[in-house]
Design an enzyme around this catalytic site. Structure first.
Site, PDB file in Angstrom:
ATOM      1  N   LYS A   1      -7.387  12.293  -7.464  1.00 33.40           N
ATOM      2  CA  LYS A   1      -6.130  12.176  -6.727  1.00 33.40           C
ATOM      3  C   LYS A   1      -5.589  13.580  -6.513  1.00 33.40           C
ATOM      4  O   LYS A   1      -5.868  14.488  -7.306  1.00 33.40           O
ATOM      5  CB  LYS A   1      -5.100  11.351  -7.526  1.00 33.40           C
TER       6      LYS A   1
HETATM    7  P1  NAD Z   1       3.933   4.892   2.420  1.00 37.34           P
HETATM    8  O1  NAD Z   1       4.528   6.247   2.274  1.00 37.34           O
HETATM    9  O2  NAD Z   1       3.273   4.523   3.703  1.00 37.34           O
HETATM   10  O3  NAD Z   1       5.029   3.755   2.123  1.00 37.34           O
HETATM   11  C1  NAD Z   1       5.822   3.710   0.986  1.00 37.34           C
HETATM   12  C2  NAD Z   1       7.119   3.023   1.422  1.00 37.34           C
HETATM   13  O4  NAD Z   1       7.896   2.731   0.268  1.00 37.34           O
HETATM   14  C3  NAD Z   1       7.969   3.896   2.333  1.00 37.34           C
HETATM   15  O5  NAD Z   1       8.399   3.155   3.444  1.00 37.34           O
HETATM   16  C4  NAD Z   1       9.147   4.328   1.438  1.00 37.34           C
HETATM   17  O6  NAD Z   1      10.337   4.515   2.151  1.00 37.34           O
HETATM   18  C5  NAD Z   1       9.242   3.143   0.491  1.00 37.34           C
HETATM   19  N1  NAD Z   1       9.821   3.467  -0.807  1.00 37.34           N
HETATM   20  C6  NAD Z   1       9.610   4.574  -1.568  1.00 37.34           C
HETATM   21  N2  NAD Z   1      10.296   4.477  -2.724  1.00 37.34           N
HETATM   22  C7  NAD Z   1      10.936   3.295  -2.683  1.00 37.34           C
HETATM   23  C8  NAD Z   1      11.785   2.603  -3.587  1.00 37.34           C
HETATM   24  N3  NAD Z   1      12.115   3.146  -4.771  1.00 37.34           N
HETATM   25  N4  NAD Z   1      12.259   1.391  -3.233  1.00 37.34           N
HETATM   26  C9  NAD Z   1      11.950   0.837  -2.044  1.00 37.34           C
HETATM   27  N5  NAD Z   1      11.131   1.440  -1.137  1.00 37.34           N
HETATM   28  C10 NAD Z   1      10.645   2.642  -1.461  1.00 37.34           C
HETATM   29  O7  NAD Z   1       2.923   4.741   1.186  1.00 37.34           O
HETATM   30  P2  NAD Z   1       1.765   3.679   1.033  1.00 37.34           P
HETATM   31  O8  NAD Z   1       0.492   4.305   1.477  1.00 37.34           O
HETATM   32  O9  NAD Z   1       2.191   2.382   1.569  1.00 37.34           O
HETATM   33  O10 NAD Z   1       1.675   3.607  -0.556  1.00 37.34           O
HETATM   34  C11 NAD Z   1       2.580   2.836  -1.328  1.00 37.34           C
HETATM   35  C12 NAD Z   1       2.009   2.652  -2.719  1.00 37.34           C
HETATM   36  O11 NAD Z   1       0.722   2.029  -2.609  1.00 37.34           O
HETATM   37  C13 NAD Z   1       1.773   3.929  -3.509  1.00 37.34           C
HETATM   38  O12 NAD Z   1       1.930   3.622  -4.882  1.00 37.34           O
HETATM   39  C14 NAD Z   1       0.301   4.228  -3.242  1.00 37.34           C
HETATM   40  O13 NAD Z   1      -0.279   5.029  -4.246  1.00 37.34           O
HETATM   41  C15 NAD Z   1      -0.264   2.835  -3.256  1.00 37.34           C
HETATM   42  N6  NAD Z   1      -1.537   2.663  -2.551  1.00 37.34           N
HETATM   43  C16 NAD Z   1      -1.687   3.039  -1.247  1.00 37.34           C
HETATM   44  C17 NAD Z   1      -2.903   2.806  -0.613  1.00 37.34           C
HETATM   45  C18 NAD Z   1      -3.119   3.103   0.849  1.00 37.34           C
HETATM   46  O14 NAD Z   1      -4.183   2.743   1.383  1.00 37.34           O
HETATM   47  N7  NAD Z   1      -2.173   3.700   1.542  1.00 37.34           N
HETATM   48  C19 NAD Z   1      -3.978   2.236  -1.325  1.00 37.34           C
HETATM   49  C20 NAD Z   1      -3.783   1.865  -2.653  1.00 37.34           C
HETATM   50  C21 NAD Z   1      -2.548   2.074  -3.264  1.00 37.34           C
END
Ligand code: NAD
Length: 459
Positions: free
Chosen positions: A149
């Site tokens: 990561k």
């Molecule tokens: P992203 O930045 O696209 O979306 C995250 C969203 O959550 C944003 O809209 C943000 O405004 C919102 N947010 C942040 N903190 C918040 C809070 N405290 N309360 C409410 N909303 C909040 O990110 P993503 O890619 O969707 O990733 C989200 C999570 O999923 C992370 O933990 C990431 O590690 C995990 N993840 C992502 C992927 C992927 O393919 N993108 C894969 C596996 C895991």
């Protein structure tokens, strides 16, 4: 004469950054301790430190597996941790120094794989935890990758496209000899996207004097990205929710879902689940929430967010306090935003039957104990959100073949892997009489340990 530390502070003050981030020494490396003999996950930790949360679950699962002390030490700690401080020219003509991390936890099952996060609060402990979770996640879905990561301390919302491009290219250049299709393959995470991956691919390719598409995944489709990758994490969440309902004998009709985070993972999970007949009653964002007991029209909400730049003000739901939404009665709660949102402070008030972890590390070990007592069925992060890395694996394979699959084929392969992995974890939980989370860790650690033993130790 100025000390080195004072020199650095003075130089940083000139460039706008006041101090270097504190780096926590990795716990217990010197001396390395054997697994403790107690029989529960250690919960008296600093509750919201993701590295400690990861390590506590690892220790518990490793003890259950009776992993020998040598392997326990090998698998517990990251193989490599890189910290880079690099200068970037800003739009206003100033020079800023940014700090970036890349932690490569394991190469035992293949090249390290994992996203890059841009956020103001990125820390080494967070990146360590996320890298370890990638190792376990790739092993749970049985794809041939280790875990890594990365992160850069910055606020992407406050940076221009030009600044983001220069940060990305310089961060890539700092790490260049440690990246590669057979070494370490980054992907998007919170705060980064397809464009970020295109810049990384281009920077890497310029340094090598040849186009290397398979150095990153999550690229735009026109640059060697896979169809279906953007939606894959949300799609995978829908697959495991379907499996959980089947397993628990619950119908899709009337199944109420609350989603926290309406970014890549949350919005795609909500969209696919709504299309499959689930009723998405709540969406929580960092700056507001929405509630509609009849179900929120997700395509309409996506269109609203696109034009308004926020979910707030959407006519098809009433405004709700985002933290309070997590505690509303529902069949499935999907935290898909960030770590440590279900803690000892709010867990008692949760009223979901199923907790499906779209985000990495949303639940603390202390909260896990309460959830178990309440009988909540957990689909743990390293299973629930593994659809993203699975589609990334497909992208890496397609780039190396130079042959690209239609979206249907990507989704069929994704469905098969997610369903099989769900059944593997449930069977492991039943056979070893453990909770789903510990079962997922045990299955993963067992697989990584087997490969590590077969490869032996070059010492
Ligand atoms: P992203 O930045 O696209 O979306 C995250 C969203 O959550 C944003 O809209 C943000 O405004 C919102 N947010 C942040 N903190 C918040 C809070 N405290 N309360 C409410 N909303 C909040 O990110 P993503 O890619 O969707 O990733 C989200 C999570 O999923 C992370 O933990 C990431 O590690 C995990 N993840 C992502 C992927 C992927 O393919 N993108 C894969 C596996 C895991």
């Amino acid at each position: 004469m100025l000390s080195v530390a004072a020199d650095v502070t003075a130089a940083l003050a000139k460039t706008g950054r006041q101090e270097l981030p504190q780096v926590t020494p990795i716990d217990s490396l010197v001396p390395v301790h054997a697994p403790r003999p107690d029989s529960s996950v250690q919960t008296n930790l600093q509750e919201t430190n993701p590295w400690e949360a990861q390590a506590a679950r690892f220790d518990f699962a490793a003890r259950k597996l009776q992993l020998d002390e040598g392997l326990w030490k090998v698998l517990r700690y990251p193989s490599r941790e890189l910290i880079v401080h690099f200068p970037v020219g800003m739009d206003d003509g100033s020079i800023q120094v940014f700090t970036g991390y890349r932690v490569q936890h394991s190469f035992a099952r293949g090249p390290a794989k994992g996203g890059i996060r841009y956020a103001p609060d990125v820390s080494l402990d967070e990146v360590r935890a996320l890298a370890s979770w990638m190792t376990w996640k790739c092993a749970v879905v049985n794809i041939p990758f280790g875990g890594a990561k990365g992160g850069v301390i910055c606020d992407p919302r406050r940076l221009s496209q030009g600044e983001l491009e220069r940060i990305t290219r310089r961060y890539t250049a700092e790490l260049i000899e440690f990246l590669g299709p057979e070494k370490d393959v980054p992907a998007p995470d919170a705060g980064t996207d397809e464009q970020t991956m295109a810049w990384i691919m281009d920077t890497y390719s310029m340094h090598l004097r040849q186009t290397v598409t398979s150095v990153v995944t999550g690229k735009p489709v026109g640059l060697g990205g896979s169809r279906g990758r953007r939606e894959a994490t949300g799609h995978g969440i829908a697959v495991v929710c379907d499996e959980a309902l089947r397993h628990l004998g619950m119908p899709v009709a009337g199944c109420r879902v609350v989603v926290q985070g309406f970014g890549n993972v949350g919005s795609n999970a909500a969209r696919v689940l709504a299309a499959r007949g689930y009723t998405v009653i709540g969406i929580a964002e960092y700056d507001g929430g929405l509630y509609n007991p009849q179900g929120i029209d997700i395509p309409a909400l996506l269109a609203h967010r696109k034009s308004a730049g926020t979910i707030n003000g959407f006519a098809g739901a009433t405004a709700a306090e985002p933290h309070e939404l997590l505690t509303r009665p529902c069949e499935i709660l999907i935290p898909a935003a960030t770590e440590n949102v279900i803690t000892s402070h709010n867990v008692e008030r949760l009223q979901c039957r199923i907790l499906c972890e779209g985000a990495n590390g949303p639940t603390t070990p202390a909260a896990d104990e309460v959830l178990a007592a309440k009988g909540v069925f957990i689909i743990p992060d390293i299973l629930a959100n593994a659809g993203g890395v699975t589609a990334s694996y497909f992208e890496w394979v397609q780039d190396r073949m130079g042959l690209f699959w239609p979206e249907d084929e990507v989704n069929q392969r994704l469905d098969a892997i997610m369903s099989q992995s769900f059944r593997d974890v449930i069977a492991y939980a039943a056979n070893h009489s453990v909770q789903n989370r510990i079962a997922a860790y045990m299955l993963a650690i067992d697989r990584v340990a087997a490969t590590t033993r077969q490869r032996g130790f070059y010492a």
